[in-house]
Structure formats: structure tokens, C-alpha cells
Design a protein around this motif. Structure first.
Motif, PDB file in Angstrom:
ATOM      1  N   VAL A  22       0.839  -1.199   0.000  1.00  0.00           N
ATOM      2  CA  VAL A  22       0.000   0.000   0.000  1.00  0.00           C
ATOM      3  C   VAL A  22       0.877   1.254   0.000  1.00  0.00           C
ATOM      4  CG1 VAL A  22      -1.618   1.375   1.382  1.00  0.00           C
ATOM      5  CG2 VAL A  22      -1.998  -1.080   1.071  1.00  0.00           C
ATOM      6  N   ILE A  23       1.887   1.259   0.837  1.00  0.00           N
ATOM      7  CA  ILE A  23       2.797   2.402   0.899  1.00  0.00           C
ATOM      8  C   ILE A  23       3.506   2.594  -0.445  1.00  0.00           C
ATOM      9  CG2 ILE A  23       4.906   3.293   1.983  1.00  0.00           C
ATOM     10  CD1 ILE A  23       3.908   1.848   4.580  1.00  0.00           C
ATOM     11  N   ASP A  24       3.902   1.490  -1.060  1.00  0.00           N
ATOM     12  CA  ASP A  24       4.531   1.571  -2.394  1.00  0.00           C
ATOM     13  C   ASP A  24       3.574   2.166  -3.423  1.00  0.00           C
ATOM     14  OD1 ASP A  24       7.010   0.558  -1.678  1.00  0.00           O
ATOM     15  OD2 ASP A  24       6.468  -1.517  -2.132  1.00  0.00           O
ATOM     16  N   TYR A  25       2.312   1.807  -3.326  1.00  0.00           N
ATOM     17  CA  TYR A  25       1.317   2.325  -4.267  1.00  0.00           C
ATOM     18  C   TYR A  25       1.284   3.851  -4.227  1.00  0.00           C
ATOM     19  CZ  TYR A  25      -3.258   3.757  -6.024  1.00  0.00           C
ATOM     20  OH  TYR A  25      -4.268   4.417  -6.692  1.00  0.00           O
ATOM     21  N   PHE A  26       1.376   4.414  -3.031  1.00  0.00           N
ATOM     22  CA  PHE A  26       1.278   5.862  -2.892  1.00  0.00           C
ATOM     23  C   PHE A  26       2.602   6.592  -3.108  1.00  0.00           C
ATOM     24  CE2 PHE A  26      -2.546   4.583  -0.547  1.00  0.00           C
ATOM     25  CZ  PHE A  26      -3.462   5.483  -1.055  1.00  0.00           C
ATOM     26  N   THR A  27       3.724   5.919  -2.933  1.00  0.00           N
ATOM     27  CA  THR A  27       5.002   6.630  -2.945  1.00  0.00           C
ATOM     28  C   THR A  27       5.879   6.331  -4.156  1.00  0.00           C
ATOM     29  OG1 THR A  27       6.051   4.874  -1.617  1.00  0.00           O
ATOM     30  CG2 THR A  27       5.055   6.735  -0.420  1.00  0.00           C
ATOM     31  N   PHE A  77     -23.129   4.627   2.884  1.00  0.00           N
ATOM     32  CA  PHE A  77     -22.150   5.503   2.253  1.00  0.00           C
ATOM     33  C   PHE A  77     -20.752   4.960   2.514  1.00  0.00           C
ATOM     34  CE2 PHE A  77     -25.356   9.029   3.207  1.00  0.00           C
ATOM     35  CZ  PHE A  77     -25.857   9.028   1.912  1.00  0.00           C
ATOM     36  N   HIS A  78     -19.872   5.084   1.546  1.00  0.00           N
ATOM     37  CA  HIS A  78     -18.476   4.692   1.780  1.00  0.00           C
ATOM     38  C   HIS A  78     -17.580   5.463   0.818  1.00  0.00           C
ATOM     39  CE1 HIS A  78     -18.392   1.858  -1.765  1.00  0.00           C
ATOM     40  NE2 HIS A  78     -19.700   1.863  -1.529  1.00  0.00           N
ATOM     41  N   GLY A  79     -16.308   5.586   1.193  1.00  0.00           N
ATOM     42  CA  GLY A  79     -15.385   6.313   0.330  1.00  0.00           C
ATOM     43  C   GLY A  79     -14.089   6.655   1.038  1.00  0.00           C
ATOM     44  N   TYR A  80     -13.203   7.267   0.287  1.00  0.00           N
ATOM     45  CA  TYR A  80     -11.887   7.634   0.811  1.00  0.00           C
ATOM     46  C   TYR A  80     -11.976   8.882   1.684  1.00  0.00           C
ATOM     47  CZ  TYR A  80      -9.907   4.239  -2.430  1.00  0.00           C
ATOM     48  OH  TYR A  80      -9.592   3.079  -3.087  1.00  0.00           O
ATOM     49  N   GLU A  81     -11.319   8.814   2.845  1.00  0.00           N
ATOM     50  CA  GLU A  81     -11.240   9.939   3.765  1.00  0.00           C
ATOM     51  C   GLU A  81      -9.813  10.503   3.748  1.00  0.00           C
ATOM     52  OE1 GLU A  81     -13.721  11.169   5.385  1.00  0.00           O
ATOM     53  OE2 GLU A  81     -15.244   9.592   5.473  1.00  0.00           O
ATOM     54  N   ALA A  82      -9.625  11.676   4.366  1.00  0.00           N
ATOM     55  CA  ALA A  82      -8.280  12.251   4.470  1.00  0.00           C
ATOM     56  C   ALA A  82      -7.393  11.278   5.239  1.00  0.00           C
ATOM     57  CB  ALA A  82      -8.349  13.594   5.181  1.00  0.00           C
ATOM     58  N   GLY A  83      -6.313  10.825   4.607  1.00  0.00           N
ATOM     59  CA  GLY A  83      -5.447   9.826   5.211  1.00  0.00           C
ATOM     60  C   GLY A  83      -3.994  10.250   5.222  1.00  0.00           C
ATOM     61  N   THR A  84      -3.155   9.383   5.781  1.00  0.00           N
ATOM     62  CA  THR A  84      -1.721   9.652   5.847  1.00  0.00           C
ATOM     63  C   THR A  84      -1.130   9.807   4.451  1.00  0.00           C
ATOM     64  OG1 THR A  84      -1.618   8.271   7.824  1.00  0.00           O
ATOM     65  CG2 THR A  84       0.477   8.825   6.790  1.00  0.00           C
ATOM     66  N   LEU A  85      -1.598   8.966   3.523  1.00  0.00           N
ATOM     67  CA  LEU A  85      -1.076   8.944   2.162  1.00  0.00           C
ATOM     68  C   LEU A  85      -2.208   9.221   1.182  1.00  0.00           C
ATOM     69  CD1 LEU A  85       1.017   5.675   2.571  1.00  0.00           C
ATOM     70  CD2 LEU A  85       1.913   8.005   2.570  1.00  0.00           C
ATOM     71  N   LYS A  86      -1.903   9.901   0.096  1.00  0.00           N
ATOM     72  CA  LYS A  86      -2.930  10.179  -0.901  1.00  0.00           C
ATOM     73  C   LYS A  86      -2.299  10.342  -2.272  1.00  0.00           C
ATOM     74  CE  LYS A  86      -2.929  15.196   0.008  1.00  0.00           C
ATOM     75  NZ  LYS A  86      -3.743  16.345   0.430  1.00  0.00           N
ATOM     76  N   THR A  96      -6.863   7.631  -1.022  1.00  0.00           N
ATOM     77  CA  THR A  96      -6.047   7.841   0.168  1.00  0.00           C
ATOM     78  C   THR A  96      -5.848   6.504   0.881  1.00  0.00           C
ATOM     79  OG1 THR A  96      -7.829   8.175   1.779  1.00  0.00           O
ATOM     80  CG2 THR A  96      -7.192  10.091   0.449  1.00  0.00           C
ATOM     81  N   SER A  97      -5.088   6.557   1.975  1.00  0.00           N
ATOM     82  CA  SER A  97      -4.835   5.341   2.754  1.00  0.00           C
ATOM     83  C   SER A  97      -5.896   5.104   3.821  1.00  0.00           C
ATOM     84  CB  SER A  97      -3.449   5.426   3.410  1.00  0.00           C
ATOM     85  OG  SER A  97      -3.352   6.590   4.216  1.00  0.00           O
ATOM     86  N   LYS A  98      -6.906   5.970   3.894  1.00  0.00           N
ATOM     87  CA  LYS A  98      -7.986   5.804   4.878  1.00  0.00           C
ATOM     88  C   LYS A  98      -9.323   5.690   4.158  1.00  0.00           C
ATOM     89  CE  LYS A  98      -7.780   8.194   8.691  1.00  0.00           C
ATOM     90  NZ  LYS A  98      -7.610   7.142   9.722  1.00  0.00           N
ATOM     91  N   ASP A 148      -5.810  19.827  -2.403  1.00  0.00           N
ATOM     92  CA  ASP A 148      -4.593  19.723  -3.208  1.00  0.00           C
ATOM     93  C   ASP A 148      -3.979  18.329  -3.090  1.00  0.00           C
ATOM     94  OD1 ASP A 148      -4.613  22.300  -4.222  1.00  0.00           O
ATOM     95  OD2 ASP A 148      -3.459  23.126  -2.555  1.00  0.00           O
ATOM     96  N   TYR A 149      -3.653  17.744  -4.240  1.00  0.00           N
ATOM     97  CA  TYR A 149      -2.969  16.458  -4.299  1.00  0.00           C
ATOM     98  C   TYR A 149      -1.672  16.627  -5.090  1.00  0.00           C
ATOM     99  CZ  TYR A 149      -6.776  13.533  -2.508  1.00  0.00           C
ATOM    100  OH  TYR A 149      -7.722  12.947  -1.702  1.00  0.00           O
ATOM    101  N   GLU A 150      -0.655  15.848  -4.718  1.00  0.00           N
ATOM    102  CA  GLU A 150       0.564  15.802  -5.505  1.00  0.00           C
ATOM    103  C   GLU A 150       0.461  14.637  -6.481  1.00  0.00           C
ATOM    104  OE1 GLU A 150       4.455  17.369  -3.323  1.00  0.00           O
ATOM    105  OE2 GLU A 150       3.503  15.744  -2.234  1.00  0.00           O
TER     106      GLU A 150
END
Length: 207
Positions: A22-27, A77-86, A96-98, A148-150
Motif C-alpha cells: 500500500v505504501i509503495d502504491y502511494f510513494t 455511504f463509503h469512500g476515501y477519507e483524508a489519510g496519511t497517504l494520498k 487515500t490510505s484511509k 490539493d494532491y501531488e
């Protein structure tokens, strides 16, 4: 997400093999990146969501029989929340990761809410239940927010060529005097239809 090797190594410390993916997916970045695809990550999230069996957990936590919760069909309802990684995937969707899952269940006198938030890069999860009398509910609503997303530059092949992109996210709100409950609706297609039914029931109960 633009992190250096030391930061990524720190994120991975003590993680399971799946959490490291998961971390690899985001980074991960660059043309030769072996990170999982957007579709594979979505499947991983939904597999974890389904494993929680949230509807059953909701009913158990609320402590009522299903027959008492049939005023209108349950809303999920379900979906991505503000997480550590995005990140923004190649398909343009923000991830995101959450992740969160929320059930709204309706009896003749009350609305019952069950919410679960869980992280994909750790074993962390948080559950919450609330009860609301119809008379106390001010409104059900949705809102869109820009964040904002990178993301990797579209024509970039080399690593660390990141640019900022604004992404719109959707949220549901249950509003009572002095408090608001929010949750993501990014994973739901028929949000407006569900909210219309809830608003209709709320008007009926307030008359």
C-alpha cells in the motif's frame, strides 16, 4: 507522494507485506515502478471493507432487531477519507490510505448511525455509533470540497517529477443543533437518490 527513501523506509517499519505494498502504491514513481495498479488498490480496499461485514456490525452495535429498522431502506455511504497517504490515479480519481463506511438505519422514531474508519497502511480502525431523534435533525446534505494532491506530471518518466493538482471530493453531512457528522461518499453512485429518500422521511416525521 514525494517522499525520499529514508521517509519511505520509516513508513514501512514494522508493517505487514500488504501494508508495505500500500505504501509503495502511494510513494512509488518512475516508468519502471512496480507498484500495484489503481484497480488493484481499489480491490484491496473493497476486500478489506467487505471483510468487516459492516451492515452486520452496525445492527449488532445498535442493538435492535432488523424488523425495527425498516422505516425506509438502510443507507450505505463509503469512500476515501483524508489519510496519511494520498494520490490521484491514472484514471483521475483521488485515493487515500484511509477509508470509511457509514450505515444509516431508520426506525419509526430515530435514525441510527454506525461509522467505521480504517487505514490501509496499518491495522488502525475506529468505530462510532450515534442515535438521533427525527425532531432533532436539522438537515441531511452533501457538499463538495477541493483539496490539493501531488501527482506525477503527465509526461514525466523520471522519478520525483511531481506537480500539484486540485481534486474535488464529495461528503455527506447529518446536521443536528451543535454538531455535524460527516462522511465520504466517493464510493457511492446514487448519493442524491438516497438523500432524497431521507429528506422525504424527515419532512414526514416533522409534520
Amino acid at each position: 507522494m514525494a517522499l525520499d527513501k529514508a521517509q519511505i523506509a520509516l513508513l514501512k517499519k514494522g508493517k505487514t507485506a500488504e501494508e508495505k505494498k500500500v505504501i509503495d502504491y502511494f510513494t512509488a514513481s518512475g516508468c519502471l515502478s512496480k507498484a500495484m495498479s489503481d484497480e488493484a488498490y481499489d480491490k484491496l480496499v473493497l476486500d478489506k471493507l467487505n471483510a468487516f461485514n459492516t451492515q452486520k456490525r452496525a445492527i449488532e452495535k445498535i442493538g435492535l432487531d432488523e424488523d425495527e429498522l425498516k422505516e425506509i431502506p438502510p443507507v450505505f455511504f463509503h469512500g476515501y477519507e483524508a489519510g496519511t497517504l494520498k494520490k490521484v490515479g491514472k484514471d483521475g480519481r483521488a485515493r487515500t490510505s484511509k477509508y470509511s463506511a457509514t450505515w444509516l438505519l431508520f426506525s419509526s422514531t430515530q435514525v441510527y448511525m454506525y461509522s467505521l474508519e480504517f487505514d490501509m497502511d496499518s491495522a488502525s480502525k475506529k468505530e462510532r455509533t450515534e442515535e438521533y431523534f427525527y425532531r432533532d435533525i436539522t438537515n441531511f446534505s452533501t457538499s463538495n470540497e477541493t483539496e490539493d494532491y501531488e501527482v506525477l506530471a503527465p509526461t514525466a518518466c523520471k522519478k520525483d517529477n511531481w506537480v500539484k493538482k486540485q481534486v474535488e471530493t464529495s461528503r455527506f453531512a447529518l446536521i443536528v443543533p451543535g454538531d455535524k457528522f460527516y462522511c465520504s461518499t466517493s464510493g457511492v453512485a446514487n448519493v442524491d437518490q438516497a438523500i432524497s429518500a431521507m429528506k422525504s422521511k424527515l419532512r414526514e416525521k416533522k409534520q
